[in-house]
Design a protein around this motif. Structure first.
Motif, PDB file in Angstrom:
ATOM      1  N   ALA A  81       0.694  -1.149   0.085  1.00 57.39           N
ATOM      2  CA  ALA A  81      -0.014  -0.065   0.120  1.00 57.39           C
ATOM      3  C   ALA A  81       0.729   1.128  -0.026  1.00 57.39           C
ATOM      4  N   PRO A  82       0.277   2.447  -0.434  1.00 55.55           N
ATOM      5  CA  PRO A  82       1.098   3.676  -0.449  1.00 55.55           C
ATOM      6  C   PRO A  82       1.583   4.050   0.914  1.00 55.55           C
ATOM      7  N   GLU A  83       2.610   4.587   0.992  1.00 54.48           N
ATOM      8  CA  GLU A  83       3.286   5.050   2.468  1.00 54.48           C
ATOM      9  C   GLU A  83       2.357   5.640   3.135  1.00 54.48           C
ATOM     10  N   GLN A  84       2.090   5.084   4.479  1.00 51.12           N
ATOM     11  CA  GLN A  84       1.140   5.928   5.551  1.00 51.12           C
ATOM     12  C   GLN A  84       1.809   6.771   6.391  1.00 51.12           C
ATOM     13  N   VAL A  85       1.283   7.886   6.843  1.00 52.68           N
ATOM     14  CA  VAL A  85       1.736   8.778   7.657  1.00 52.68           C
ATOM     15  C   VAL A  85       1.543   8.057   9.140  1.00 52.68           C
ATOM     16  N   MET A  86       2.679   8.478  10.000  1.00 54.68           N
ATOM     17  CA  MET A  86       2.632   7.890  11.306  1.00 54.68           C
ATOM     18  C   MET A  86       1.362   8.347  12.044  1.00 54.68           C
ATOM     19  N   ARG A  87       0.607   7.809  12.593  1.00 54.11           N
ATOM     20  CA  ARG A  87      -0.628   8.309  13.492  1.00 54.11           C
ATOM     21  C   ARG A  87      -0.116   9.002  14.654  1.00 54.11           C
ATOM     22  N   GLN A  88      -0.961  10.040  14.924  1.00 52.52           N
ATOM     23  CA  GLN A  88      -0.597  10.794  16.244  1.00 52.52           C
ATOM     24  C   GLN A  88      -0.445   9.696  17.580  1.00 52.52           C
ATOM     25  N   LYS A  89      -1.400   8.880  17.312  1.00 52.21           N
ATOM     26  CA  LYS A  89      -1.530   7.994  18.855  1.00 52.21           C
ATOM     27  C   LYS A  89      -0.147   7.176  18.994  1.00 52.21           C
ATOM     28  N   ASP A  90       0.541   6.838  17.790  1.00 57.04           N
ATOM     29  CA  ASP A  90       1.662   6.327  17.962  1.00 57.04           C
ATOM     30  C   ASP A  90       2.741   6.688  18.339  1.00 57.04           C
ATOM     31  N   LYS A  91       2.691   8.390  18.352  1.00 56.23           N
ATOM     32  CA  LYS A  91       3.852   9.025  18.838  1.00 56.23           C
ATOM     33  C   LYS A  91       3.607   9.176  20.190  1.00 56.23           C
ATOM     34  N   PHE A  92       2.579   8.648  20.879  1.00 57.67           N
ATOM     35  CA  PHE A  92       2.416   8.732  22.341  1.00 57.67           C
ATOM     36  C   PHE A  92       2.687   7.435  22.949  1.00 57.67           C
ATOM     37  N   LEU A  93       3.382   7.341  24.281  1.00 56.68           N
ATOM     38  CA  LEU A  93       3.396   6.191  24.756  1.00 56.68           C
ATOM     39  C   LEU A  93       2.393   6.040  25.995  1.00 56.68           C
ATOM     40  N   SER A  94       2.427   7.072  26.945  1.00 54.78           N
ATOM     41  CA  SER A  94       1.479   6.748  27.911  1.00 54.78           C
ATOM     42  C   SER A  94       0.981   8.120  28.602  1.00 54.78           C
ATOM     43  N   VAL A  95      -0.167   8.137  29.235  1.00 52.24           N
ATOM     44  CA  VAL A  95      -0.215   9.262  30.099  1.00 52.24           C
ATOM     45  C   VAL A  95      -0.699   8.784  31.568  1.00 52.24           C
ATOM     46  N   PRO A 138     -16.785  17.178  44.084  1.00 52.94           N
ATOM     47  CA  PRO A 138     -16.236  15.922  43.895  1.00 52.94           C
ATOM     48  C   PRO A 138     -16.901  15.083  42.838  1.00 52.94           C
ATOM     49  N   GLY A 139     -16.414  14.029  42.402  1.00 56.21           N
ATOM     50  CA  GLY A 139     -16.839  13.307  41.597  1.00 56.21           C
ATOM     51  C   GLY A 139     -15.908  12.880  40.340  1.00 56.21           C
ATOM     52  N   GLN A 140     -16.387  12.117  39.336  1.00 58.76           N
ATOM     53  CA  GLN A 140     -15.521  11.867  38.046  1.00 58.76           C
ATOM     54  C   GLN A 140     -15.018  12.808  37.250  1.00 58.76           C
ATOM     55  N   TYR A 141     -13.838  12.655  36.964  1.00 60.57           N
ATOM     56  CA  TYR A 141     -13.265  13.484  35.983  1.00 60.57           C
ATOM     57  C   TYR A 141     -12.338  12.622  34.959  1.00 60.57           C
ATOM     58  N   TYR A 142     -11.761  13.212  34.058  1.00 61.91           N
ATOM     59  CA  TYR A 142     -10.726  12.635  33.236  1.00 61.91           C
ATOM     60  C   TYR A 142      -9.921  13.740  32.599  1.00 61.91           C
ATOM     61  N   ILE A 143      -8.457  13.324  32.490  1.00 59.02           N
ATOM     62  CA  ILE A 143      -7.547  13.814  31.634  1.00 59.02           C
ATOM     63  C   ILE A 143      -7.398  13.604  30.227  1.00 59.02           C
ATOM     64  N   SER A 144      -7.630  14.444  29.474  1.00 61.89           N
ATOM     65  CA  SER A 144      -7.416  14.099  27.941  1.00 61.89           C
ATOM     66  C   SER A 144      -6.397  14.635  27.415  1.00 61.89           C
ATOM     67  N   ILE A 145      -5.547  14.002  26.594  1.00 64.36           N
ATOM     68  CA  ILE A 145      -4.386  14.424  25.878  1.00 64.36           C
ATOM     69  C   ILE A 145      -4.792  14.322  24.450  1.00 64.36           C
ATOM     70  N   LYS A 146      -4.420  15.660  24.039  1.00 65.40           N
ATOM     71  CA  LYS A 146      -4.786  15.830  22.486  1.00 65.40           C
ATOM     72  C   LYS A 146      -3.401  16.205  21.731  1.00 65.40           C
ATOM     73  N   SER A 147      -3.611  15.692  20.497  1.00 69.88           N
ATOM     74  CA  SER A 147      -2.481  16.353  19.694  1.00 69.88           C
ATOM     75  C   SER A 147      -3.173  16.433  18.185  1.00 69.88           C
ATOM     76  N   LYS A 148      -2.934  17.530  17.500  1.00 69.67           N
ATOM     77  CA  LYS A 148      -3.805  18.021  16.347  1.00 69.67           C
ATOM     78  C   LYS A 148      -5.174  17.857  16.431  1.00 69.67           C
ATOM     79  N   GLY A 149      -5.798  18.231  17.541  1.00 68.23           N
ATOM     80  CA  GLY A 149      -6.880  18.324  17.664  1.00 68.23           C
ATOM     81  C   GLY A 149      -7.650  16.784  17.969  1.00 68.23           C
ATOM     82  N   VAL A 150      -7.005  15.848  18.043  1.00 64.34           N
ATOM     83  CA  VAL A 150      -7.355  14.417  18.186  1.00 64.34           C
ATOM     84  C   VAL A 150      -7.017  14.167  19.711  1.00 64.34           C
ATOM     85  N   GLU A 151      -7.774  13.384  20.287  1.00 65.23           N
ATOM     86  CA  GLU A 151      -7.688  12.720  21.640  1.00 65.23           C
ATOM     87  C   GLU A 151      -6.857  11.430  21.264  1.00 65.23           C
TER      88      GLU A 151
END
Lengths: 253, 511
Positions: B390-404, B481-494
Motif C-alpha cells: 500500500a502507499p506510504e502511510q503517515v504515522m498516526r498521532q497516537k503512535d507518537k505517544f506512549l502513555s499518560v 467532587p466526582g468523576q473527571y478525566y484527563i484528555s491528551i490531545k494532539s492536532k485536535g485528536v484525543e
C-alpha cells in the motif's frame, strides 16, 4: 697399552662432558626460562594493549569499523533501542502475478534468540538477497518477476501483555502496522532499488516538517543535478563511513 | 644452580607487584571450572544450530559473514555445505571434550578456531557480544593449564603418577603461573568498563527509557518481569544507574578483598536480572560461568574444608562421597598406555564427523531428494500483499505517544505514585510520555468533567529530543467532587485518556 690409553681418553672425555653439562645445562635452563618468561610478558602486554585499544577506540569513536576484528574488542553492548518493533518480509512476485514467501523457506526457519525467525535480526539487510536466492534455488516455482524486501513496523507499546496494558491504558489496543518497501531485487540477484529503513524515513519526515528548513534546503540546492552522482532527492541524515552500521543485534548485546 | 633461583619471584624490584600478580603459582581450580562450564553453554548453542548449519554457514545456504558489514568481502572462505555441517558437528565434539578435559589443549584450540570461524560466518544468528567474549575466553583457556585438574586428562595422568610414587609420598596438585587467569579477569573488567562507556554514549539510558523499550520488545525470549517493570520506569532508571556505576567501578574494586565479593555478587544479580527482565538466556550463562576465574586456590581449600566438616557431621553425606570416589576409582582404566587416549579421541572425532554428515544428508533439510520432488513456495494471500504494498502511510498521532499517568510525586523525572483518586486542593501531576521519533509537537492537556466539559485547559510544546512532559493541574476546591478525566490531545485528536476521581477535602474533626 693402547687399550689403557683409550680407556683414559674415554674417562677424560666423560669427565669433560660432565663438567660441560654442569656449566651448560643450568645456563640453557636459565636461557629457556628467560625466553619463556619474555614470551609470556609479551603476550600479556600485547593482549592488554589490544583490549585497551578497543576501549579507547570505542570511547572516542576512533576507527571502530576499520576491521572486522574490531567487533571482538569494542564492547558496544546495548546499542540503543527504538520505540518500534521491526519485522522483515521477503516476497517474490511470479509472472502470474502471484506473490510467494521467500523467507522463511518452505523447510522452516531457524529462531536464534527467542520466537523470532533469523531474518528479523538482519537489521542491515545484508543477507536478504542470499536468503531469497537460496530459497529460489532450492524450490519448485514459476519464473519470478522481482523480489521485494518489505519492512513492517509497529509501536512497541502494543507488545505489552493484556494484563499490563489494562493497568496502563484505559482504551483497548488499537494495533496498527506500517509497511515500507526496502529493496527491489531482480530475479538474477541484482539490487534494482534500495530505500532507507522506515524509522530513518520517519526521522527524515519529521525533520522536514519545518518550512524554514525546507526553504533553506531548496535555496542551497540547484534545480538540476549539477554534479555527477548528485541526487535530486536528499537521502536524509548521512552516515559516518568510518563507523559501521551497528549490528543492533538484540541479544544483549 | 637452579633457574628458579636466578629469576626469583621474591626480588625486591619495581617489577615485584607485576611478578606477583601475573606469575604467582596456583592450582588452576578456577580456570578448570570455567573450562567445564563455558564450553557446555556453547555446546548448547551449537546443538540448536546444527540442523540448520548448511543454511546458516555454508555456500549452500544464506550465510551473513560478519566481515561483509565492515566492507571486507571474502574475508574468510565460505565452506561447502557438507564440510560446514561436518565441521560444525566437530565443533560440538571439541567443545564437549574441552568441557570434560579430554585432550584438553587440542580440543580447546580447535574449539577456538572453529567457534570463531562460524561466528564470523553468520553475524545474524551466531555473532553476538557473548560469542565474542566466549572466543576471548576460549583463547585464554587454550593458553592455560585448565586441563591439569578435574579433567579426563588429569584423571588418566593421576593414575600414572600415583603408580610411580611410593605409598608414603603424598600426591600434590599441579601448580601453574596464574597469568592466563589474570588476563581473563582483566578481560571481564575491561568488558564491563567498555559496556559502561557504551551506556554513557546511549541517550535515554539513565532515564530508563531504553531499558523500558527493550523490555517491551520481543526479540528475545519471554520476559514477563520486564514487561511488568515497564509500569515502574523509575525502578528501571535506578537499576540503570546501579548498572553503570557497577560496570565502571568493577575494574577498580574486583581485586580488593571485599570488592571482589561485592562486584561479583552484584554482577551475578545483574545477569540473572537480565534473564528475567529482558529474556536473555545465553549471555547470563556465559557471564556467570566465566566469573569462576576469580576463584582462588584458597577459596577452593576453604570450600573443601567446609565440605569435609559437613561430611563429618552428616554420615550419609560421607557415605555418598566415599561411594562416588570409589566408583570413580573403579572406572579408572587399570592399564593405561599413553597412546590410547589420543587414539580413542581421534576415533571419536572421525566418527562424529562422518556420522553428522550422514545424518544431515538423510535429514535433507531442503527436501531436494524427496520422492515427491522439490518443495513448493508458500503463496501469500492477496490481501496481505495488498497491505504490504500500500502507499506510504503517515504515522498516526497516537503512535507518537506512549502513555499518560497522573499522580502527585516525581522522582528522577518520573511520576512515582500513580493515582486515580485525588483530594480537592491537590496539585495533580499529569505526565505524558512520547515515543521517539517525534517532531516538535504541541500537546493539549484537558481536565474534563465526566460529561466532557473542559474544566481546565493547558498545553505545551515538546521538542523532538524530549520524551516526557509534565503538566500541573490544580484541583480547585471550588470543583465538585466526582468523576473527571484527563484528555491528551494532539492536532485536535484525543490520543490518550486517564480517568480520576476527586474526593471532598476531609476537615479535621475534634474527638
Amino acid at each position: 697399552m693402547v687399550i689403557r690409553l683409550l680407556r683414559n681418553i674415554k674417562s677424560l672425555y666423560g669427565k669433560v662432558l660432565q663438567k660441560f653439562d654442569l656449566i651448560v645445562k643450568p645456563g640453557k635452563a636459565i636461557l629457556m626460562r628467560l625466553l619463556k618468561r619474555g614470551l609470556i610478558s609479551l603476550t600479556i602486554t600485547s593482549y592488554i594493549g589490544i583490549l585497551l585499544f578497543g576501549i579507547f577506540s570505542h570511547t572516542f569513536s576512533y576507527k571502530t569499523g576499520r576491521h572486522p576484528t574490531m567487533y571482538y574488542i569494542v564492547w558496544d553492548m546495548f546499542c540503543g533501542w527504538s520505540a518500534f518493533s521491526i519485522r522483515t518480509h521477503i516476497v517474490g512476485e511470479g509472472i502470474s502475478g502471484k506473490y510467494y514467501e521467500l523467507a522463511p523457506g518452505p523447510w522452516g526457519e531457524y529462531k536464534p534468540y527467542g520466537n523470532l525467525g533469523r531474518r528479523h535480526y538482519d537489521t542491515t539487510g545484508d543477507a536478504w538477497l542470499r536468503m531469497a536466492m537460496n530459497t529460489l534455488d532450492k524450490t519448485e516455482h514459476e519464473p519470478m518477476l522481482r523480489i521485494l524486501c518489505i519492512e513492517e513496523a509497529w509501536c512497541k507499546k502494543y507488545n505489552l501483555p493484556d494484563s499490563v496494558w489494562d493497568q496502563r491504558y484505559e482504551s483497548p489496543k488499537d494495533f496498527h502496522n506500517y509497511f515500507r518497501l526496502r529493496r527491489v531485487i531482480t530475479p538474477d540477484g541484482m539490487i534494482a532499488q534500495n530505500y532507507v529503513p522506515w524509522l530513518t524515513r520517519q526521522r527524515y519526515l519529521q525533520i522536514n516538517d519545518n518550512p524554514r528548513l525546507l526553504a533553506d534546503m531548496s535555496r542551497g540546492r540547484p534545480f538540476f543535478a549539477a554534479t555527477i552522482g548528485s541526487r535530486v532527492e536528499p537521502e536524509g541524515p548521512q552516515h559516518d563511513p568510518d563507523v559501521p552500521i551497528r549490528l543492533a543485534s538484540p541479544v544483549g548485546n | 644452580m637452579d633457574a628458579k633461583e636466578v629469576i626469583s619471584a621474591k626480588s625486591h624490584s619495581v617489577r615485584n607487584p607485576f611478578q606477583r600478580f601475573f606469575f604467582a603459582k596456583e592450582v588452576p581450580y578456577g580456570l578448570a571450572i570455567v573450562r567445564m562450564l563455558l564450553p557446555l553453554v556453547l555446546l548448547g548453542t551449537v546443538c540448536t544450530r546444527w540442523s540448520f548449519s548448511r543454511e546458516l554457514f555454508s555456500a549452500d545456504g544464506a550465510p551473513a559473514p560478519l566481515a561483509d558489514i565492515f566492507g571486507f568481502y571474502d574475508f574468510l572462505p565460505v565452506l561447502s555445505g557438507t564440510v560446514a555441517v561436518g565441521l560444525f558437528a566437530a565443533l560440538g565434539f571439541f567443545l564437549l571434550c574441552s568441557s570434560i578435559g579430554w585432550m584438553t589443549r587440542f580440543s580447546m584450540i580447535a574449539s577456538l578456531v572453529l567457534y570463531t570461524y562460524f561466528c564470523f560466518m553468520d553475524c545474524i544468528s551466531m555473532a553476538t557480544k557473548y560469542s565474542a567474549i566466549a572466543s576471548h575466553v576460549l583463547f585464554l583457556l587454550s593458553l592455560s593449564n585448565c586441563g591439569a585438574v578435574w579433567s579426563i586428562d588429569s584423571w588418566l595422568k593421576g593414575k600414572q603418577v600415583k603408580k610411580s610414587l611410593p605409598e608414603y609420598t603424598k600426591y600434590e596438585m599441579p601448580r601453574f603461573e596464574i597469568w592466563p587467569q589474570r588476563l581473563m579477569q582483566i578481560l571481564i573488567a575491561l568488558i564491563y568498563f567498555g559496556a559502561g562507556i557504551t551506556k554513557l554514549h546511549t541517550a535515554g539510558y539513565l532515564e530508563g527509557d531504553q531499558i523500558s523499550y527493550w523490555a517491551m520488545s520481543r526479540y528475545n525470549n519471554p520476559h514477563p518481569l520486564g514487561e511488568f517493570l515497564t509500569m515502574y520506569p523509575v525502578i528501571l532508571s535506578v537499576m540503570s544507574y546501579v548498572a553503570i556505576v557497577w560496570e565502571i567501578a568493577f575494574v577498580f574494586i574486583v581485586w580488593q578483598k571485599w570488592g571482589r565479593i561485592f562486584g561479583l555478587v552484584l554482577g551475578a544479580s545483574f545477569h540473572i536480572g537480565t534473564f528475567f527482565s529482558l529474556g536473555l538466556y545465553i549471555f547470563p550463562m556465559v557471564s556467570i560461568s566465566i566469573y569462576f576465574c576469580f576463584l582462588t586456590e584458597k577459596d577452593v581449600q576453604w570450600i573443601s574444608a567446609q565440605f569435609r566438616r559437613l561430611c563429618r557431621k552428616g554420615n550419609w553425606l560421607k557415605q555418598y562421597s566415599i561411594a562416588i570416589s570409589s566408583a570413580v576409582e573403579r572406572l579408572r582404566p587399570q592399564k593405561n598406555a599413553g597412546w590410547k587416549s589420543p587414539a580413542s579421541w581421534s576415533t571419536a572425532f572421525v566418527a562424529v564427523l562422518f556420522l553428522s554428515i550422514y545424518v544431515e544428508h538423510q535429514q535433507d533439510i531442503y527436501g531436494l531428494r524427496r520422492a515427491e520432488g522439490r518443495m513448493a513456495l508458500h503463496e501469500l494471500a492477496p490481501e496481505t500483499i495488498e497491505k504490504m504494498l500500500a502507499p506510504e502511510q503517515v504515522m498516526r498521532q497516537k503512535d507518537k505517544f506512549l502513555s499518560v499517568d497522573v499522580g502527585t510525586q516525581m522522582v528522577a523525572g518520573w511520576l512515582t505514585n500513580r493515582k486515580s483518586e485525588f483530594m480537592l486542593g491537590d496539585l495533580i501531576l499529569v505526565q505524558c510520555c512520547l515515543n521517539p521519533p517525534h517532531e516538535d509537537i504541541w500537546i493539549d492537556c484537558h481536565f474534563c468533567e465526566e460529561n466532557g466539559r473542559i474544566v481546565h485547559r493547558t498545553g505545551n510544546i515538546v521538542s523532538r529530543e524530549n520524551l516526557r512532559n509534565t503538566f500541573q493541574i490544580y484541583a480547585n476546591e471550588a470543583l465538585e467532587p466526582g468523576q473527571y478525566y484527563i484528555s491528551i490531545k494532539s492536532k485536535g485528536v484525543e490520543v490518550l485518556r486517564r480517568s480520576l476521581t476527586l474526593l471532598p477535602k476531609m476537615s479535621a474533626v475534634a474527638n
